[in-house]
Enzyme design. Structure first.
Site, PDB file in Angstrom:
ATOM      1  N   TYR A  25      15.761 -18.664   2.236  1.00 41.11           N
ATOM      2  CA  TYR A  25      14.652 -17.462   2.451  1.00 41.11           C
ATOM      3  C   TYR A  25      13.619 -17.743   3.417  1.00 41.11           C
ATOM      4  CZ  TYR A  25      10.773 -14.418   1.420  1.00 41.11           C
ATOM      5  OH  TYR A  25       9.717 -13.747   1.511  1.00 41.11           O
ATOM      6  N   SER A 107       0.181 -13.461  -0.364  1.00 43.86           N
ATOM      7  CA  SER A 107       1.005 -12.457   0.097  1.00 43.86           C
ATOM      8  C   SER A 107       1.007 -11.469  -1.217  1.00 43.86           C
ATOM      9  CB  SER A 107       2.483 -12.867   0.072  1.00 43.86           C
ATOM     10  OG  SER A 107       3.199 -11.734   0.225  1.00 43.86           O
ATOM     11  N   GLN A 128      -3.073 -10.551   1.877  1.00 47.48           N
ATOM     12  CA  GLN A 128      -2.212  -9.755   2.823  1.00 47.48           C
ATOM     13  C   GLN A 128      -1.740  -8.519   1.998  1.00 47.48           C
ATOM     14  OE1 GLN A 128       1.293  -9.835   2.124  1.00 47.48           O
ATOM     15  NE2 GLN A 128       1.678  -8.360   3.774  1.00 47.48           N
ATOM     16  N   TYR A 130       0.816  -4.939   2.441  1.00 49.61           N
ATOM     17  CA  TYR A 130       1.659  -4.134   3.260  1.00 49.61           C
ATOM     18  C   TYR A 130       1.223  -2.530   3.446  1.00 49.61           C
ATOM     19  CZ  TYR A 130       4.810  -8.137   2.459  1.00 49.61           C
ATOM     20  OH  TYR A 130       5.517  -9.182   2.127  1.00 49.61           O
ATOM     21  N   THR A 156      -0.271  -6.464   7.284  1.00 49.45           N
ATOM     22  CA  THR A 156       1.044  -6.627   7.904  1.00 49.45           C
ATOM     23  C   THR A 156       1.631  -5.393   8.265  1.00 49.45           C
ATOM     24  OG1 THR A 156       1.598  -8.549   6.826  1.00 49.45           O
ATOM     25  CG2 THR A 156       3.464  -7.332   7.621  1.00 49.45           C
ATOM     26  N   ARG A 165      18.297  -9.869   7.035  1.00 50.16           N
ATOM     27  CA  ARG A 165      18.508 -11.450   7.085  1.00 50.16           C
ATOM     28  C   ARG A 165      19.936 -11.614   6.463  1.00 50.16           C
ATOM     29  NH1 ARG A 165      12.498 -10.824   4.948  1.00 50.16           N
ATOM     30  NH2 ARG A 165      11.799  -9.808   6.856  1.00 50.16           N
ATOM     31  N   LYS A 252      -1.655  -8.208  11.361  1.00 51.93           N
ATOM     32  CA  LYS A 252      -0.649  -9.059  11.673  1.00 51.93           C
ATOM     33  C   LYS A 252       0.370  -8.454  12.026  1.00 51.93           C
ATOM     34  CE  LYS A 252       1.784 -12.872   8.992  1.00 51.93           C
ATOM     35  NZ  LYS A 252       3.069 -12.298   9.029  1.00 51.93           N
ATOM     36  N   HIS A 276       6.691 -11.978  12.521  1.00 55.26           N
ATOM     37  CA  HIS A 276       7.175 -12.078  11.537  1.00 55.26           C
ATOM     38  C   HIS A 276       8.170 -13.147  11.131  1.00 55.26           C
ATOM     39  CE1 HIS A 276       6.496  -9.664   7.560  1.00 55.26           C
ATOM     40  NE2 HIS A 276       7.472 -10.491   7.132  1.00 55.26           N
ATOM     41  N   ARG A 279      11.834 -12.883  11.638  1.00 56.27           N
ATOM     42  CA  ARG A 279      12.428 -12.202  10.407  1.00 56.27           C
ATOM     43  C   ARG A 279      12.671 -10.516  10.576  1.00 56.27           C
ATOM     44  NH1 ARG A 279      12.873 -15.293   6.014  1.00 56.27           N
ATOM     45  NH2 ARG A 279      12.624 -13.780   4.497  1.00 56.27           N
TER      46      ARG A 279
END
Length: 388
Positions: A25, A107, A128, A130, A156, A165, A252, A276, A279
């Protein structure tokens, strides 16, 4: 503790100690991983100018990031699943960062909650978020961050849609994880890690379970994550988040000069040049190669930080000399955390600080605030001479 001389030493221990699905990860990018690789390799193109017969006494790596005093221009980046790399990982990393005098960014997709981190810290940390659809949940997140004494929000903006991924799909890593026979067999070999995880009650997403609508337990988390992210995001929505928070905002995920101008327009206090960690959009340019054009676009009108690819103090120095006002480490501190817990995060910070301090001295500078293009040799086409 074994002799640790660089971040790669911590990575080797980390790989042995942590289950493969969580190692993968952290140590992966999207699709072919071109951008993931170039985030680090592009730093190698930049050379340092050695200077001699310069008084190197009285050196200082201290500076400020968004007006806050830092012992060096390095913040711990927001990393999801950190509490699965080491039991109570976010709490351990936050304590290490505070003791070292650098910012810690929690996060939203952390295992430990905002409140958990607040119980083990005495200074403000960053949080952080989203760009999620549910405004009520977002407002409650902001309110919880304020109650926890967070001093800045990091929004973000490059995760409206999840990049693919390959390793995560093959390992069954999702929210919550879908364990495969192979991953279960690997977990069984990581006894020290497993014993530590058994000793904590924090194994799920503490900022979401019990807080997001309809998410009362881990089994209901997957449907929420599939619907939570907002593909209709635009700059008006980002401006709404800024008003909802009412404090310092860092954006970000900026990789283009035009987006940097828009971040400036909505009133952000700082932007983070970031892809990122490679990613999301594979084939995008590295963060360090995108930095010059973004600095040209916004000048000193907004504080510009850099994330993605930092693995050493020399990388920090190069980013600062290129014009950044701060940098972030994600994988570098995760290696230390997975390898040795809080002591490992401290060791990662010590390694980077020592490399930054010695390199700065050998470049003839005594303060990170004096770093500039005079300390570098940059290839003429660095950043790309692209056709319109």
């Amino acid at each position: 503790m074994p002799v640790i001389t660089n971040i790669a030493d911590l990575k080797r221990i980390y790989e042995r100690r942590v289950p493969r699905m969580f190692f993968d990860y952290a140590e992966s990018g999207s699709w072919t991983e071109q951008t993931f690789r170039e985030n680090t390799s592009d730093f190698d193109q930049i050379r340092l100018r050695q200077r001699v017969a310069v008084d190197m006494t009285g050196r200082s790596t201290a500076t400020k990031m968004i007006g806050e005093d830092v012992s060096m221009p390095v913040a711990l980046a927001p990393v999801g699943f950190t509490g699965m790399q080491n039991a109570d990982g976010e709490m351990k990393a936050a304590k290490a960062a505070e003791a070292f005098g650098v910012p810690f960014t929690l996060s939203t997709m952390s295992i430990c909650s905002i409140e958990d981190v607040a119980t083990v810290t005495t200074k403000p940390f960053w949080f952080q978020v989203y760009t999620l659809r549910d405004s009520d949940f977002m407002q409650r997140l902001f309110d919880r961050a304020k109650a926890a004494n967070c001093s800045a929000i990091v929004i973000t903006v490059d995760l409206q849609i999840m990049g693919q991924r390959h390793k995560d799909l093959k390992n069954g890593l999702s929210a919550p994880p879908k364990f495969t026979i192979k991953s279960m067999a690997n977990l069984a070999t990581k006894v020290p890690w497993g014993l530590e995880m058994l000793g904590t009650k924090r194994r799920f997403f503490g900022n979401i379970v019990g807080h997001a609508k309809g998410v009362k337990d881990p089994s209901s988390l997957s449907s929420w994550t599939a619907e939570a992210f907002d593909p209709a995001l635009n700059w008006d929505r980002i401006a709404e988040f800024r008003k909802m928070w009412g404090g310092k905002v860092i954006i970000k995920g900026i990789l283009d000069a035009e987006d940097a101008k828009m971040a400036l327009k909505v009133g952000a206090d700082a932007i983070i040049v970031s892809n990122h960690g490679g990613r999301q959009l594979d084939g995008a340019v590295s963060s360090i190669s995108a930095l010059p054009s973004i600095l040209d676009a916004v000048g000193d009108k907004i504080e510009v930080h850099l994330d993605s690819g930092i693995r050493s103090g020399q990388d920090v120095l190069k980013a600062m000399a290129m014009g950044a006002k701060g940098t972030y480490i994600g994988r570098a501190f995760v290696y230390g955390l997975g390898a040795m817990g809080q002591a490992g995060v401290t060791k990662a910070l010590e390694v980077i600080h020592r490399e930054l301090d010695i390199t700065m001295a050998l470049c003839g500078e005594t303060s990170v605030e004096n770093l500039g293009r005079q300390n570098l040799l940059v290839p003429k086409n660095f950043g790309g001479d692209w056709q319109d």
